[in-house]
Structure formats: structure tokens, C-alpha cells
Design an enzyme around this catalytic site. Structure first.
Site, PDB file in Angstrom:
ATOM      1  CG  ASP A  33     -12.663 -22.680  25.766  1.00 23.00           C
ATOM      2  OD1 ASP A  33     -13.477 -22.282  24.903  1.00 23.00           O
ATOM      3  OD2 ASP A  33     -12.221 -23.855  26.150  1.00 23.00           O
ATOM      4  CG  ASN A  81     -10.361 -17.286  18.133  1.00 22.64           C
ATOM      5  OD1 ASN A  81     -10.253 -16.579  19.357  1.00 22.64           O
ATOM      6  ND2 ASN A  81     -10.330 -18.660  18.179  1.00 22.64           N
TER       7      ASN A  81
END
Length: 253
Positions: A33, A81
Site C-alpha cells: 500500500d 481496484n
């Protein structure tokens, strides 16, 4: 090498020298991340952030090999995503494809895809399948590349696989209800046959799983690191291992 790098290097060697190798996690899951925030902070583009994050992977796997980690799961693309703008998603898929090809060409790792292939473009599917086939006999770390992965989706897919399997066998619903347990469902997960992650690392300061390995992480230890993934250093990795070794895992006991 500047003074800061020298100090970090000395500190990393000190931490590594004090590690208890009997307490090293065998399976580490990583939520990669912070690529976009790293790029923004450094004045780069989103694509440059994703590329820097992909470049960090080989270095990270090298650290894992040095400390006898056996399985690594890298969350590279979640099912969520796919909601990102096309102008970001398409380059990101290309970067992931390049990264997976690089892992396969390296020769040290066994690459295994975890996720839903049907959600991915045909080209990405081909890259993942070819990488798995080309590295199947490699002796090194088993690297799960989580692409098109979601924890809830995995459980749904496992249940679907279980039902289809028993439908082919002619199992009745009553008979199926009698045999379904935790172990039976586990046999239909993307990671079937693998040990569950001992340690899950998330970079960028976020302190949540976001659906990562929901089933497998029931007894995992978590380590949340403030640094963005492209800036993750060996000393950050060693700190995670040191923190893990200091914990007393009770598994509910």
C-alpha cells in the site's frame, strides 16, 4: 553512501543479528500500500509510483530468502481496484504483467496466482498462467501474486467450487451438509495446500485488512508500518520480524 544510509545499514545489521531464527514466520502476507501517495509526495506520476512499488518486490523477496521465509503472498491488485479510472488501471495492469514476468525470469521463485482470473484481461491471464507453469519446479520461495483478489470473492469462489465438485459426484444437499466443515472449505481456497500466513504486513500507515486473506488470516499476527511501500527498507522488514518474534501466539488458547 551518505551518513543516513550508513546509520540505517548499521542498525539493520544490529537488528538482524538479534533475530531469533526459530521464530521466523514461514508465510508472510503483504498489502503493498502507498504507491500513489509515495508518487505524489515525491512529485512523480501515479504510474511511476506503481512502477517503484513493483521494483521493490524483488528486493523484498531477497530479504525473505535471507531469513528462511517459505511463502510470500503479495497483494498487487484487489477486486476493488477495478473501479479505478481506465487511464490508471490499464498502465497498472501492464506494470503487474511486467513484474510477474520478471519474477518468473528471475529463476529463484515459484509463482502462483491467487485471485479470480475471469475478472482479468486475457493478456494478464496468459502472463499469470505462463509464469506459474515456467516456475513450477523452482526450489525457492512460493510467491503468491494476488491479482484480481478479494477476500470475500475468494470465499464465494471456494463455496462455488465446493458445490460444483459435489454436484459432479452426485452428492445430495443432505449429504453435503453432513460433510462441510472448515477443512473442506479450505481445500477449495486459492491457497489450498499452503500454510496460512503467520504474519501480515501492511505499509502506508493504514490499519485494516481491506479484505486480504479473510479466511486464512484468522490467527495471523499483523504489523502496520507507516512507510509507503516503494520506500519500505530492509530495516522496516527486520523490525516486523522482530515484533513478530516477540509476540506469544496462543491460537485462542
Amino acid at each position: 553512501m551518505n551518513l543516513r544510509d550508513l546509520v540505517y545499514g548499521l542498525y539493520a545489521r544490529r537488528v538482524e543479528g538479534r533475530l531469533d531464527h526459530d521464530q521466523i514466520p514461514k508465510h508472510i502476507g503483504v498489502i503493498l500500500d502507498g504507491n500513489r501517495r509515495w508518487a505524489k509526495a515525491s512529485g512523480g506520476t501515479t504510474a511511476q509510483g506503481h512502477r517503484a512499488g513493483a521494483d521493490k518486490i524483488t528486493e523484498f523477496l531477497g530479504w525473505c530468502a535471507e531469513t528462511d521465509v517459505e511463502v510470500v503472498t503479495l497483494w498487487m491488485l484487489s477486486t476493488d481496484n477495478f473501479d479505478r479510472p481506465e487511464e490508471e488501471l490499464i498502465p497498472l495492469l501492464g506494470i503487474i504483467e511486467d513484474s510477474v514476468r520478471g519474477l518468473a525470469a528471475d529463476g529463484r521463485w515459484r509463482v502462483h496466482h491467487v485471485g479470480t482470473l475471469d475478472l482479468l484481461p486475457a493478456r494478464t491471464q496468459t502472463v499469470l498462467k505462463e509464469a506459474a507453469e515456467a516456475t513450477a519446479d523452482n526450489p525457492g520461495i512460493l510467491v503468491n501474486v494476488a491479482v484480481g483478489y478479494g477476500g470475500r470473492q475468494e470465499i464465494a469462489d471456494a463455496v462455488r467450487s465446493l458445490l460444483l465438485d459435489h454436484a459432479e459426484r452426485g452428492t445430495s444437499f443432505e449429504e453435503l451438509a453432513e460433510v462441510v466443515d472448515v477443512d473442506v472449505i479450505s481445500e477449495h481456497l486459492y491457497t489450498r495446500g499452503q500454510p496460512d500466513p503467520d504474519l501480515v504486513i501492511r505499509t502506508s500507515g493504514e490499519q485494516r485488512l481491506s479484505g486480504f486473506m479473510l479466511w486464512q488470516s484468522a490467527h495471523s499476527e499483523y504489523y502496520f508500518c507507516e512507510v509507503f511501500w516503494p520506500a519500505f527498507r530492509k530495516v522496516d522488514f527486520l523490525r516486523a520480524l522482530r515484533d513478530y518474534a516477540a509476540r506469544h501466539r496462543r491460537y485462542g488458547g
